[in-house]
Design an enzyme around this catalytic site. Structure first.
Site, PDB file in Angstrom:
ATOM      1  N   LYS A 178      18.449 163.425 -16.559  1.00 18.91           N
ATOM      2  CA  LYS A 178      18.775 162.742 -17.816  1.00 18.91           C
ATOM      3  C   LYS A 178      18.068 163.480 -18.943  1.00 18.91           C
ATOM      4  O   LYS A 178      16.867 163.365 -19.130  1.00 18.91           O
ATOM      5  CB  LYS A 178      18.266 161.300 -17.737  1.00 18.91           C
ATOM      6  CG  LYS A 178      19.022 160.287 -18.554  1.00 18.91           C
ATOM      7  CD  LYS A 178      19.060 160.536 -20.049  1.00 18.91           C
ATOM      8  CE  LYS A 178      17.874 159.990 -20.792  1.00 18.91           C
ATOM      9  NZ  LYS A 178      17.869 160.358 -22.233  1.00 18.91           N
ATOM     10  N   GLY A 229       7.613 163.418 -21.155  1.00 13.87           N
ATOM     11  CA  GLY A 229       7.879 162.822 -22.458  1.00 13.87           C
ATOM     12  C   GLY A 229       6.638 162.120 -22.973  1.00 13.87           C
ATOM     13  O   GLY A 229       5.520 162.460 -22.579  1.00 13.87           O
ATOM     14  N   SER A 230       6.835 161.138 -23.815  1.00 12.75           N
ATOM     15  CA  SER A 230       5.686 160.530 -24.488  1.00 12.75           C
ATOM     16  C   SER A 230       4.949 159.553 -23.561  1.00 12.75           C
ATOM     17  O   SER A 230       5.507 159.043 -22.585  1.00 12.75           O
ATOM     18  CB  SER A 230       6.166 159.787 -25.731  1.00 12.75           C
ATOM     19  OG  SER A 230       7.008 158.733 -25.343  1.00 12.75           O
ATOM     20  N   THR A 231       3.714 159.282 -23.914  1.00 12.90           N
ATOM     21  CA  THR A 231       2.889 158.366 -23.122  1.00 12.90           C
ATOM     22  C   THR A 231       3.490 156.966 -23.139  1.00 12.90           C
ATOM     23  O   THR A 231       3.521 156.276 -22.110  1.00 12.90           O
ATOM     24  CB  THR A 231       1.446 158.370 -23.659  1.00 12.90           C
ATOM     25  OG1 THR A 231       0.956 159.716 -23.555  1.00 12.90           O
ATOM     26  CG2 THR A 231       0.541 157.456 -22.863  1.00 12.90           C
ATOM     27  N   ALA A 232       4.009 156.535 -24.302  1.00 12.82           N
ATOM     28  CA  ALA A 232       4.584 155.190 -24.385  1.00 12.82           C
ATOM     29  C   ALA A 232       5.759 155.056 -23.420  1.00 12.82           C
ATOM     30  O   ALA A 232       5.864 154.058 -22.686  1.00 12.82           O
ATOM     31  CB  ALA A 232       5.037 154.906 -25.818  1.00 12.82           C
ATOM     32  N   THR A 233       6.634 156.050 -23.384  1.00 18.31           N
ATOM     33  CA  THR A 233       7.787 155.981 -22.470  1.00 18.31           C
ATOM     34  C   THR A 233       7.315 156.064 -21.022  1.00 18.31           C
ATOM     35  O   THR A 233       7.856 155.375 -20.149  1.00 18.31           O
ATOM     36  CB  THR A 233       8.793 157.103 -22.776  1.00 18.31           C
ATOM     37  OG1 THR A 233       9.139 157.040 -24.157  1.00 18.31           O
ATOM     38  CG2 THR A 233      10.050 156.971 -21.954  1.00 18.31           C
ATOM     39  N   GLY A 234       6.291 156.860 -20.764  1.00 22.90           N
ATOM     40  CA  GLY A 234       5.751 156.957 -19.400  1.00 22.90           C
ATOM     41  C   GLY A 234       5.299 155.596 -18.886  1.00 22.90           C
ATOM     42  O   GLY A 234       5.534 155.246 -17.725  1.00 22.90           O
ATOM     43  N   GLU A 251       4.400 163.535 -16.773  1.00 20.50           N
ATOM     44  CA  GLU A 251       3.834 164.563 -17.669  1.00 20.50           C
ATOM     45  C   GLU A 251       3.958 164.012 -19.081  1.00 20.50           C
ATOM     46  O   GLU A 251       5.049 164.032 -19.654  1.00 20.50           O
ATOM     47  CB  GLU A 251       4.619 165.871 -17.542  1.00 20.50           C
ATOM     48  CG  GLU A 251       4.530 166.536 -16.190  1.00 20.50           C
ATOM     49  CD  GLU A 251       3.193 167.235 -15.957  1.00 20.50           C
ATOM     50  OE1 GLU A 251       2.300 167.152 -16.827  1.00 20.50           O
ATOM     51  OE2 GLU A 251       3.035 167.850 -14.903  1.00 20.50           O
ATOM     52  N   CYS A 285       3.903 170.165 -25.535  1.00 14.14           N
ATOM     53  CA  CYS A 285       2.955 169.189 -24.986  1.00 14.14           C
ATOM     54  C   CYS A 285       1.548 169.765 -24.964  1.00 14.14           C
ATOM     55  O   CYS A 285       0.606 169.148 -25.456  1.00 14.14           O
ATOM     56  CB  CYS A 285       3.389 168.781 -23.591  1.00 14.14           C
ATOM     57  SG  CYS A 285       3.709 170.159 -22.491  1.00 14.14           S
TER      58      CYS A 285
HETATM   59  P1  NAD Z   1      10.266 160.426 -25.299  1.00 16.31           P
HETATM   60  O1  NAD Z   1       9.310 159.745 -24.381  1.00 16.31           O
HETATM   61  O2  NAD Z   1      10.684 159.737 -26.522  1.00 16.31           O
HETATM   62  O3  NAD Z   1      11.618 160.778 -24.523  1.00 16.31           O
HETATM   63  C1  NAD Z   1      11.620 161.549 -23.335  1.00 16.31           C
HETATM   64  C2  NAD Z   1      12.818 161.153 -22.496  1.00 16.31           C
HETATM   65  O4  NAD Z   1      12.655 159.808 -22.038  1.00 16.31           O
HETATM   66  C3  NAD Z   1      14.156 161.210 -23.210  1.00 16.31           C
HETATM   67  O5  NAD Z   1      15.113 161.741 -22.314  1.00 16.31           O
HETATM   68  C4  NAD Z   1      14.438 159.744 -23.502  1.00 16.31           C
HETATM   69  O6  NAD Z   1      15.809 159.423 -23.609  1.00 16.31           O
HETATM   70  C5  NAD Z   1      13.854 159.082 -22.277  1.00 16.31           C
HETATM   71  N1  NAD Z   1      13.497 157.666 -22.458  1.00 16.31           N
HETATM   72  C6  NAD Z   1      13.164 157.027 -23.591  1.00 16.31           C
HETATM   73  N2  NAD Z   1      12.859 155.729 -23.337  1.00 16.31           N
HETATM   74  C7  NAD Z   1      12.987 155.566 -22.011  1.00 16.31           C
HETATM   75  C8  NAD Z   1      12.768 154.471 -21.118  1.00 16.31           C
HETATM   76  N3  NAD Z   1      12.363 153.283 -21.557  1.00 16.31           N
HETATM   77  N4  NAD Z   1      12.944 154.674 -19.791  1.00 16.31           N
HETATM   78  C9  NAD Z   1      13.314 155.885 -19.326  1.00 16.31           C
HETATM   79  N5  NAD Z   1      13.546 156.961 -20.116  1.00 16.31           N
HETATM   80  C10 NAD Z   1      13.382 156.806 -21.440  1.00 16.31           C
HETATM   81  O7  NAD Z   1       9.603 161.850 -25.586  1.00 16.31           O
HETATM   82  P2  NAD Z   1      10.123 163.001 -26.584  1.00 16.31           P
HETATM   83  O8  NAD Z   1       9.897 162.525 -27.977  1.00 16.31           O
HETATM   84  O9  NAD Z   1      11.463 163.461 -26.159  1.00 16.31           O
HETATM   85  O10 NAD Z   1       9.098 164.183 -26.249  1.00 16.31           O
HETATM   86  C11 NAD Z   1       7.888 164.360 -26.929  1.00 16.31           C
HETATM   87  C12 NAD Z   1       6.721 163.882 -26.102  1.00 16.31           C
HETATM   88  O11 NAD Z   1       6.767 164.478 -24.812  1.00 16.31           O
HETATM   89  C13 NAD Z   1       5.378 164.281 -26.689  1.00 16.31           C
HETATM   90  O12 NAD Z   1       4.464 163.217 -26.574  1.00 16.31           O
HETATM   91  C14 NAD Z   1       4.936 165.428 -25.784  1.00 16.31           C
HETATM   92  O13 NAD Z   1       3.558 165.649 -25.750  1.00 16.31           O
HETATM   93  C15 NAD Z   1       5.492 165.006 -24.480  1.00 16.31           C
HETATM   94  N6  NAD Z   1       5.649 166.151 -23.579  1.00 16.31           N
HETATM   95  C16 NAD Z   1       4.821 166.255 -22.501  1.00 16.31           C
HETATM   96  C17 NAD Z   1       4.905 167.363 -21.668  1.00 16.31           C
HETATM   97  C18 NAD Z   1       3.986 167.526 -20.483  1.00 16.31           C
HETATM   98  O14 NAD Z   1       4.225 168.405 -19.661  1.00 16.31           O
HETATM   99  N7  NAD Z   1       2.958 166.728 -20.332  1.00 16.31           N
HETATM  100  C19 NAD Z   1       5.854 168.350 -21.936  1.00 16.31           C
HETATM  101  C20 NAD Z   1       6.692 168.207 -23.049  1.00 16.31           C
HETATM  102  C21 NAD Z   1       6.578 167.085 -23.860  1.00 16.31           C
END
Ligand code: NAD
Length: 477
Positions: A178, A229-234, A251, A285
């Site tokens: 996704k 992705g972001s910590t909040a979504t994680g 991650e 990231c």
């Molecule tokens: P995001 O968390 O907004 O979105 C990431 C993905 O999650 C998208 O595909 C989104 O559609 C999906 N998503 C959103 N809400 C969801 C939910 N409730 N359940 C499941 N999936 C959901 O992140 P972003 O803005 O796309 O990316 C930026 C963030 O990612 C930054 O905080 C960055 O530091 C982090 N990041 C981390 C790494 C790492 O390896 N640690 C690498 C790249 C980016």
């Protein structure tokens, strides 16, 4: 199992777009110009169910393919990416914003995706004899997890998708991916190119918004979820994965500190500091997101870094002069702009940048350095994920280490010094998944990479990363 071989290379960007877009799909706009790049299909929950059922059906057949053959398929997948690299890079640049050519940008990302597939195929993973003595024998090996869900962000969409897909396939899993709703075209194009090399049904992309991500992470048909992705979504994903006990690699966001020790040579490190912080216009990231500089070298580092920053052109991605692009979306632009304003209000001294051009099309925020900040300024404590680096002066290394460690993020960090032993001593005291010395953010497919604290858990890359896409199995006799 049927395996298609790599045929003629996929042609240009326009052909790629024609193959993946949907005339009634989501509008994807070029972040540099606001022009329409294409319309991405949107998956429904029914599409997701179908994709997962297909992945479930195919998985045992793929798992039965010997490891050496699975590795050969990964190499063919790398060939297919390399053959399509110019088209993929152009599309990536138009959708994500990063320049095509110079520096660590779109061609670099596409090349890295191919290199990662090859490196993942070359990692050694043999059964391990835990003991073999008079008490008996025990052998540990790793079996596929099953169906892997892969949710990715918008900053490095092709490379991060490959980071998730390559080890999953190597270990005998099938994948449903996704992509971010901001950059689905790049990942759809990647899958289209990979289809030339991968047996059918191994990889399915389900483009769509957060609701598709949420449905995937809570779906009982997923055995392991790779999330970047972001910590909040994680945190949201962890909650939805609880009922199915879905295994997770998370991650998440970073707020990496860099510590410049008093003996560092400002001119020698300035370019490394710059790219550590501003790679992909700061949307990385493990970019350097807050810089702590000892008072003895503070003025020199500020001056040298400003000179390097002033010489780095930012603009539209297909213009070969540019090394930096726009922010990928307006929301990220507003976050960066807001944090820089708070830095100014908090007494920060803007060394360069800080004033986005009014009426310029696209989400361009200029390369910005803000010095003399307090460590509790929001530009320091929050992840900016953009081209604005806060610089904090310190006088004792103990203080610098304390400041580096005090946030709830622990992805990467770096120490900059002319004395390797001294740098290693300080690196040992910094709490992060990776600590680099005299460089920052240099990931490597042989080195496990992952965060601690709020930056998540689990690792990608290296043999450890392969094991994370398997389940351990011990046979004892
Ligand atoms: P995001 O968390 O907004 O979105 C990431 C993905 O999650 C998208 O595909 C989104 O559609 C999906 N998503 C959103 N809400 C969801 C939910 N409730 N359940 C499941 N999936 C959901 O992140 P972003 O803005 O796309 O990316 C930026 C963030 O990612 C930054 O905080 C960055 O530091 C982090 N990041 C981390 C790494 C790492 O390896 N640690 C690498 C790249 C980016």
């Amino acid at each position: 199992m049927n395996r298609t071989t790599v045929t003629a290379p996929t042609t240009g960007c326009a052909e790629l777009l024609a193959a993946i877009t949907d005339p009634s799909g989501r509008e994807i706009l070029d972040p540099a110009t606001g022009e329409l790049v294409g319309r991405a299909p949107e998956s429904t929950v029914a599409d997701l169910d179908r994709a997962l059922a297909g992945a479930r059906e195919k998985q045992p057949e793929w798992a039965a393919v010997p490891d050496a053959e699975r590795c050969a398929v990964l190499h063919r997948a790398a060939d297919a990416i390399e053959a399509a690299a110019p088209a993929l890079a152009e599309l990536l640049s138009r959708e994500q914003g990063k320049p095509v050519h110079n520096g660590p940008n779109a061609l670099f990302e596409v090349g890295a995706a191919a290199a990662w597939l090859r490196a993942t195929a070359s990692l050694p993973l043999e059964p391990e004899t835990l003991f073999d003595d008079e008490s008996g024998t025990a052998v540990l090996s790793y079996e596929p997890v099953g169906v892997v869900g892969a949710i990715s962000p918008w900053n490095w969409p092709i490379m991060i998708s490959v980071w998730q897909i390559a080890p999953a396939l190597r270990m005998g899993n099938t994948v449903v991916a996704k992509p971010s709703e901001y950059t689905p075209l790049s990942v759809l194009a990647l899958a289209h190119v990979l289809a030339e090399a991968l047996p059918e049904g191994l990889l399915t992309v389900v483009p769509g918004g957060r609701e598709v991500g949420a449905a995937l992470s809570g779906h009982p048909g997923v055995d392991k979820l790779m999330f970047t992705g972001s910590t909040a979504t994680g945190k949201a994903i962890m909650r939805s994965a609880a009922d199915s006990l879905t295994r997770l690699t998370l991650e998440l966001g970073g707020n990496d500190a860099g510590i410049v020790l008093p003996d560092a040579d400002a001119r020698a490190i300035a370019e490394g500091l710059f790219w550590g912080a501003f790679i992909n216009t700061g949307q990385t990231c493990a970019a350097l997101k807050r810089l702590y500089v000892h008072e003895d070298v503070y003025d020199d580092v500020c001056e040298a870094l400003t000179e390097v920053a002033a010489a780095m052109p930012m603009g539209e991605g297909r213009d070969e002069r540019n090394v930096l692009g726009p922010l990928q979306n307006r929301a990220q632009f507003e976050i960066v702009a807001g944090l820089v304003e708070q830095a100014r209000a908090g007494g920060g001294r803007v060394l360069i940048g800080g004033n986005p051009e009014e009426n310029r099309p696209g989400h361009f925020y200029p390369t910005t350095l803000v010095a003399d900040l307090d460590d509790d300024n929001p530009l320091v404590t929050q992840e900016q994920f953009g081209p604005a680096l806060p610089i904090v002066k310190y006088s004792s290394v103990d203080d610098a280490v304390r400041m580096a460690n005090r946030l709830d993020a622990g992805l990467g960090a770096s120490v900059w010094s002319s004395d390797a032993d001294r740098a290693r001593e300080v690196a040992a005291r910094v709490r992060a998944g990776t600590v680099w010395i005299n460089k920052h953010g240099a990931v490597d497919p042989r080195m496990p990479f992952g965060g601690i604290k709020g930056s998540g858990f689990g690792v990608e890359f290296g043999v450890e990363g392969l094991k994370a896409l398997g389940v351990p199995k011990v046979v004892a006799f």
